[in-house]
Design a protein around this motif. Sequence first.
Motif, PDB file in Angstrom:
ATOM      1  N   LEU A  28      23.713  50.241   1.453  1.00 14.37           N
ATOM      2  CA  LEU A  28      22.933  50.605   0.475  1.00 14.37           C
ATOM      3  C   LEU A  28      21.610  49.821   0.522  1.00 14.37           C
ATOM      4  CD1 LEU A  28      25.548  50.828  -2.346  1.00 14.37           C
ATOM      5  CD2 LEU A  28      24.463  52.673  -1.208  1.00 14.37           C
ATOM      6  N   ARG A  29      21.792  48.562   0.939  1.00 17.23           N
ATOM      7  CA  ARG A  29      20.524  47.759   0.863  1.00 17.23           C
ATOM      8  C   ARG A  29      19.435  48.288   2.036  1.00 17.23           C
ATOM      9  NH1 ARG A  29      19.276  43.122   4.017  1.00 17.23           N
ATOM     10  NH2 ARG A  29      21.398  43.069   4.753  1.00 17.23           N
ATOM     11  N   HIS A  30      20.013  48.879   2.876  1.00 17.82           N
ATOM     12  CA  HIS A  30      19.154  49.370   3.721  1.00 17.82           C
ATOM     13  C   HIS A  30      18.692  50.506   3.395  1.00 17.82           C
ATOM     14  CE1 HIS A  30      19.394  46.699   7.519  1.00 17.82           C
ATOM     15  NE2 HIS A  30      20.656  46.337   7.043  1.00 17.82           N
ATOM     16  N   ALA A  31      19.409  51.765   2.806  1.00 20.05           N
ATOM     17  CA  ALA A  31      19.024  52.799   2.479  1.00 20.05           C
ATOM     18  C   ALA A  31      18.003  52.783   1.299  1.00 20.05           C
ATOM     19  CB  ALA A  31      20.136  53.745   2.102  1.00 20.05           C
ATOM     20  N   ALA A  90      20.571  45.905  -3.196  1.00 23.99           N
ATOM     21  CA  ALA A  90      22.090  45.840  -3.229  1.00 23.99           C
ATOM     22  C   ALA A  90      22.605  44.633  -2.778  1.00 23.99           C
ATOM     23  CB  ALA A  90      22.730  46.920  -2.498  1.00 23.99           C
ATOM     24  N   THR A  91      23.741  44.108  -3.554  1.00 23.83           N
ATOM     25  CA  THR A  91      24.075  42.806  -3.195  1.00 23.83           C
ATOM     26  C   THR A  91      25.941  42.926  -3.215  1.00 23.83           C
ATOM     27  OG1 THR A  91      22.436  41.603  -4.162  1.00 23.83           O
ATOM     28  CG2 THR A  91      24.588  40.506  -3.791  1.00 23.83           C
ATOM     29  N   ALA A  92      26.458  42.593  -2.466  1.00 20.10           N
ATOM     30  CA  ALA A  92      28.120  42.351  -2.589  1.00 20.10           C
ATOM     31  C   ALA A  92      28.525  41.141  -2.995  1.00 20.10           C
ATOM     32  CB  ALA A  92      28.707  42.479  -1.243  1.00 20.10           C
ATOM     33  N   VAL A  93      29.132  41.030  -4.364  1.00 14.88           N
ATOM     34  CA  VAL A  93      29.334  39.596  -4.786  1.00 14.88           C
ATOM     35  C   VAL A  93      30.909  39.688  -4.542  1.00 14.88           C
ATOM     36  CG1 VAL A  93      29.722  38.605  -7.176  1.00 14.88           C
ATOM     37  CG2 VAL A  93      27.731  39.988  -6.679  1.00 14.88           C
ATOM     38  N   CYS A  94      31.081  38.326  -3.784  1.00 14.25           N
ATOM     39  CA  CYS A  94      32.528  38.361  -3.386  1.00 14.25           C
ATOM     40  C   CYS A  94      33.197  37.097  -3.769  1.00 14.25           C
ATOM     41  CB  CYS A  94      32.386  38.164  -1.724  1.00 14.25           C
ATOM     42  SG  CYS A  94      31.525  39.572  -0.875  1.00 14.25           S
ATOM     43  N   GLU A 120      23.955  38.454 -13.526  1.00 18.11           N
ATOM     44  CA  GLU A 120      22.705  38.475 -14.262  1.00 18.11           C
ATOM     45  C   GLU A 120      21.680  37.891 -13.522  1.00 18.11           C
ATOM     46  OE1 GLU A 120      20.946  37.583 -18.694  1.00 18.11           O
ATOM     47  OE2 GLU A 120      22.466  36.112 -17.834  1.00 18.11           O
ATOM     48  N   MET A 121      21.853  36.766 -12.894  1.00 16.28           N
ATOM     49  CA  MET A 121      20.904  36.310 -11.903  1.00 16.28           C
ATOM     50  C   MET A 121      20.628  37.265 -10.903  1.00 16.28           C
ATOM     51  SD  MET A 121      20.628  34.643  -8.743  1.00 16.28           S
ATOM     52  CE  MET A 121      22.214  33.858  -8.417  1.00 16.28           C
ATOM     53  N   LEU A 122      21.246  37.684 -10.229  1.00 10.85           N
ATOM     54  CA  LEU A 122      20.995  38.549  -8.953  1.00 10.85           C
ATOM     55  C   LEU A 122      20.245  39.699  -9.494  1.00 10.85           C
ATOM     56  CD1 LEU A 122      24.633  38.479  -7.290  1.00 10.85           C
ATOM     57  CD2 LEU A 122      22.304  37.554  -6.411  1.00 10.85           C
ATOM     58  N   ALA A 131      13.284  38.496  -3.398  1.00  8.58           N
ATOM     59  CA  ALA A 131      14.439  37.613  -3.191  1.00  8.58           C
ATOM     60  C   ALA A 131      15.747  38.526  -3.055  1.00  8.58           C
ATOM     61  CB  ALA A 131      14.523  36.537  -4.248  1.00  8.58           C
ATOM     62  N   SER A 132      15.908  38.983  -2.037  1.00  7.98           N
ATOM     63  CA  SER A 132      17.143  40.141  -1.768  1.00  7.98           C
ATOM     64  C   SER A 132      18.200  39.195  -1.074  1.00  7.98           C
ATOM     65  CB  SER A 132      16.581  41.083  -0.631  1.00  7.98           C
ATOM     66  OG  SER A 132      17.898  41.775  -0.269  1.00  7.98           O
ATOM     67  N   VAL A 133      19.444  39.254  -1.846  1.00 13.33           N
ATOM     68  CA  VAL A 133      20.605  38.752  -1.503  1.00 13.33           C
ATOM     69  C   VAL A 133      21.438  39.667  -1.142  1.00 13.33           C
ATOM     70  CG1 VAL A 133      22.201  37.303  -2.424  1.00 13.33           C
ATOM     71  CG2 VAL A 133      19.966  36.979  -3.241  1.00 13.33           C
TER      72      VAL A 133
END
Length: 232
Positions: free
Chosen positions: A162-165, A173-177, A208-210, A217-219
């Motif tokens: 999704l981040r690439h798309a 898009a970020t995966a929180v793990c 919230e931060m993300l 600042a892509s994570v």
Amino acid sequence: MSDPRCVMISGANRGIGAVLAKRLFDAGWCLSLGMRSPAMPDWADAARVQVCAYDATDPASAQVWADAVMARFGRIDAVVANAGIANPQDVVSISDDEMNALLQVNVMGPQRLAKAAWDGLKVSGQGRVILLGSLSGKRVKSARSGPYSVSKFAAVGLAHALRHAGFDEGIRATAVCPGFVATDMAQSLTDRDTATMTQPEDLAQVIEMLINLPNTASVAEFHVNCQLEESF
């Protein structure tokens, strides 16, 4: 856009989703809360909070929900795909139906949700998608966590896809793990003291931060652990 930003949160009736919803409400967001059994939280102001029926196993449910959000608020600024299930069996013992349920809820559900909200997310040029992955999507700790890990490995991969798309459209898009989080799900899987687990409030703060970070600042992944183990 000067109106309050709007976030869709699945699995918002309990655990991480419920805590995140309250935090973002207090921060001024408009909320659309997806639940299998919709119920307005007792803290909510109906002027800024919408509750919608959402079932991650229903292929049509995500689009119906996203359409309702656009009809009510006219915008979608962030999606938090929080709904998830676990099944403590090994990959040999689990049935096809049980494995399919894990993939439907933990992988296909977030994919459909992001797809349904995609056009809305593109409008501001700063759309955000958060997938609740897991450290089980980075390593397999035991046989009993195997099928869950398979689904969460796929969820982490989905976040990267999704981040690439969406990158050129301003979508991040970020995966929180996380590891063990003090929720009903974790308590059903371990006898670990909940006081030693990551708290839902901690993850709400992280999310919230993300979603407030700028496009520069892509994570891709954010790992959170309550214990010392190898890095990922």
